[in-house]
Design a protein around this motif. Structure first.
Motif, PDB file in Angstrom:
ATOM      1  N   UNK A 172       0.803  -1.225   0.000  1.00 23.97           N
ATOM      2  CA  UNK A 172       0.000   0.000   0.000  1.00 23.97           C
ATOM      3  C   UNK A 172       0.838   1.278   0.000  1.00 23.97           C
ATOM      4  N   UNK A 173       2.161   1.148   0.002  1.00 20.81           N
ATOM      5  CA  UNK A 173       3.021   2.323   0.080  1.00 20.81           C
ATOM      6  C   UNK A 173       3.359   2.854  -1.310  1.00 20.81           C
ATOM      7  N   UNK A 174       3.477   4.182  -1.422  1.00 22.34           N
ATOM      8  CA  UNK A 174       3.935   4.784  -2.667  1.00 22.34           C
ATOM      9  C   UNK A 174       5.442   4.535  -2.800  1.00 22.34           C
ATOM     10  N   UNK A 175       6.002   4.651  -3.999  1.00 22.01           N
ATOM     11  CA  UNK A 175       7.424   4.332  -4.212  1.00 22.01           C
ATOM     12  C   UNK A 175       8.380   5.074  -3.289  1.00 22.01           C
ATOM     13  N   UNK A 176       8.114   6.358  -3.018  1.00 23.16           N
ATOM     14  CA  UNK A 176       9.004   7.134  -2.154  1.00 23.16           C
ATOM     15  C   UNK A 176       8.972   6.603  -0.719  1.00 23.16           C
ATOM     16  N   UNK A 177       7.780   6.327  -0.190  1.00 21.81           N
ATOM     17  CA  UNK A 177       7.659   5.785   1.164  1.00 21.81           C
ATOM     18  C   UNK A 177       8.306   4.411   1.252  1.00 21.81           C
ATOM     19  N   UNK A 178       8.140   3.627   0.204  1.00 20.67           N
ATOM     20  CA  UNK A 178       8.717   2.289   0.170  1.00 20.67           C
ATOM     21  C   UNK A 178      10.235   2.348   0.239  1.00 20.67           C
ATOM     22  N   UNK A 179      10.827   3.235  -0.569  1.00 18.40           N
ATOM     23  CA  UNK A 179      12.288   3.371  -0.554  1.00 18.40           C
ATOM     24  C   UNK A 179      12.776   3.837   0.807  1.00 18.40           C
ATOM     25  N   UNK A 180      12.026   4.771   1.426  1.00 18.78           N
ATOM     26  CA  UNK A 180      12.421   5.268   2.739  1.00 18.78           C
ATOM     27  C   UNK A 180      12.413   4.184   3.795  1.00 18.78           C
ATOM     28  N   UNK A 181      11.370   3.336   3.793  1.00 16.76           N
ATOM     29  CA  UNK A 181      11.280   2.268   4.786  1.00 16.76           C
ATOM     30  C   UNK A 181      12.303   1.172   4.522  1.00 16.76           C
ATOM     31  N   UNK A 182      12.583   0.887   3.255  1.00 18.80           N
ATOM     32  CA  UNK A 182      13.652  -0.058   2.935  1.00 18.80           C
ATOM     33  C   UNK A 182      14.965   0.404   3.561  1.00 18.80           C
ATOM     34  N   UNK A 183      15.249   1.690   3.427  1.00 19.01           N
ATOM     35  CA  UNK A 183      16.486   2.256   3.960  1.00 19.01           C
ATOM     36  C   UNK A 183      16.524   2.140   5.484  1.00 19.01           C
ATOM     37  N   UNK A 184      15.385   2.449   6.141  1.00 17.79           N
ATOM     38  CA  UNK A 184      15.294   2.339   7.598  1.00 17.79           C
ATOM     39  C   UNK A 184      15.565   0.914   8.053  1.00 17.79           C
ATOM     40  N   UNK A 185      14.905  -0.051   7.411  1.00 17.21           N
ATOM     41  CA  UNK A 185      15.043  -1.454   7.810  1.00 17.21           C
ATOM     42  C   UNK A 185      16.444  -1.984   7.517  1.00 17.21           C
ATOM     43  N   UNK A 186      17.031  -1.540   6.402  1.00 18.97           N
ATOM     44  CA  UNK A 186      18.403  -1.962   6.090  1.00 18.97           C
ATOM     45  C   UNK A 186      19.371  -1.474   7.170  1.00 18.97           C
ATOM     46  N   UNK A 187      19.200  -0.226   7.612  1.00 17.84           N
ATOM     47  CA  UNK A 187      20.070   0.309   8.664  1.00 17.84           C
ATOM     48  C   UNK A 187      19.865  -0.418   9.989  1.00 17.84           C
ATOM     49  N   UNK A 188      18.608  -0.723  10.324  1.00 18.55           N
ATOM     50  CA  UNK A 188      18.323  -1.411  11.578  1.00 18.55           C
ATOM     51  C   UNK A 188      18.947  -2.803  11.618  1.00 18.55           C
ATOM     52  N   UNK A 189      18.843  -3.510  10.533  1.00 22.76           N
ATOM     53  CA  UNK A 189      19.396  -4.875  10.544  1.00 22.76           C
ATOM     54  C   UNK A 189      20.914  -4.854  10.598  1.00 22.76           C
ATOM     55  N   UNK A 190      21.527  -3.830  10.014  1.00 27.13           N
ATOM     56  CA  UNK A 190      22.986  -3.751  10.047  1.00 27.13           C
ATOM     57  C   UNK A 190      23.496  -3.295  11.413  1.00 27.13           C
ATOM     58  N   UNK A 191      22.789  -2.319  12.016  1.00 25.70           N
ATOM     59  CA  UNK A 191      23.240  -1.765  13.294  1.00 25.70           C
ATOM     60  C   UNK A 191      22.806  -2.613  14.487  1.00 25.70           C
TER      61      UNK A 191
END
Length: 271
Positions: A172-191
């Motif tokens: 249900x997310x627009x492309x911009x929101x999707x990219x933003x959440x991908x970035x958040x989750x990628x950082x969380x899993x790495x940190x």
């Protein structure tokens, strides 16, 4: 040294109707390490969503075991293990409890008796991560579909689980929101070493994972890196970058013969 798996699934088998021989899942086995992102793909009816429900103890397997952080998921352990696993569904309406955005994010923390000051800090941090802090006092019913999904994800992030299950959570997310959440989750899993299992139809989303699990009629037919999966599974729609590479090749262009990520393709095109 290889890290101890946060999730171990062995010979998982399930039938919705025990009177029938046909299995929804048949002897599925895989593991996931801390900080790993695994995408689960397959056609409708392949068993993806059934797998996600089994992994959080919403339904019980007919055979097989699920271990989360070394502990077997079962009737006695499921309540404590659920504190380590968060699931975000496709429809966020199913997860709303509170009358305001911040109340909803705090609900899960209240259930596990988190002290008030810590709860307040966690809620604020989670809402900030998904860019919803300014709407903390809003009624969730007044939000857009994408905003509701971000609040649902914030509610899971506030619990600080070791494993997050995303069941078509970005639809249900627009492309911009999707990219933003991908970035958040990628950082969380790495940190923080959070493991992510993403159930998805989106091949571009799957291409971002460390590994892809391919399901077909309840069976696991391949677990591998995206490059190996999209090279072997011709029935799967390839991500945009790989589709473009194939199209360029079919037009007679001199392109690399192997699978390319979006970054790799951009780098090659800019040479």
């Amino acid at each position: 040294m290889k890290p101890t798996a946060i999730l171990e699934v062995k010979d998982l088998t399930f039938r919705y109707d025990l009177r029938k021989e046909e299995k929804t899942l048949s002897a599925v086995s895989f593991s996931a390490d801390p900080g790993e992102w695994i995408a689960v793909v397959g056609d409708n009816g392949s068993g993806k969503s059934t797998l996600s429900r089994l992994l959080v103890g919403l339904i019980d397997p007919e055979h097989g075991t699920i271990k989360i952080d070394g502990c077997v998921l079962g009737e006695q352990s499921k309540w404590s293990l659920r504190q380590q696993v968060g699931i975000v569904f496709q429809n966020p309406e199913n997860q709303f409890i509170g009358t305001t955005v911040q109340d909803d994010v705090a609900f899960g923390l209240e259930n596990v008796n988190i002290p008030f000051q810590e709860m307040k800090e966690r809620v604020e941090a989670a809402l900030k991560l998904v860019d919803m802090l300014e709407l903390r006092d809003k009624d969730p019913s007044q939000l857009s579909g994408g905003q509701k999904q971000r609040v649902a994800i914030a509610g899971i992030l506030a619990l600080q689980p070791k494993l997050i299950l995303l069941d078509e959570a970005f639809v249900m997310l627009d492309p911009q929101s999707r990219r933003g959440l991908f970035s958040v989750l990628q950082n969380l899993r790495k940190k923080q070493g959070i493991t992510i299992i993403s159930i998805t139809h989106d091949r571009n989303e799957a291409a971002l994972a460390d590994r892809i699990i391919v399901m077909e009629q309840g069976e696991l037919i391949q677990v591998d890196k995206p490059s190996s999966v999209f090279a072997k599974q011709e029935k799967l729609d390839a991500p945009f970058a790989e589709q473009l590479r194939r199209n360029l090749k079919s037009c007679g262009r001199n392109v690399p013969e192997t699978y390319m990520t979006e970054d790799e393709l951009v780098e090659w095109l800019c040479k």
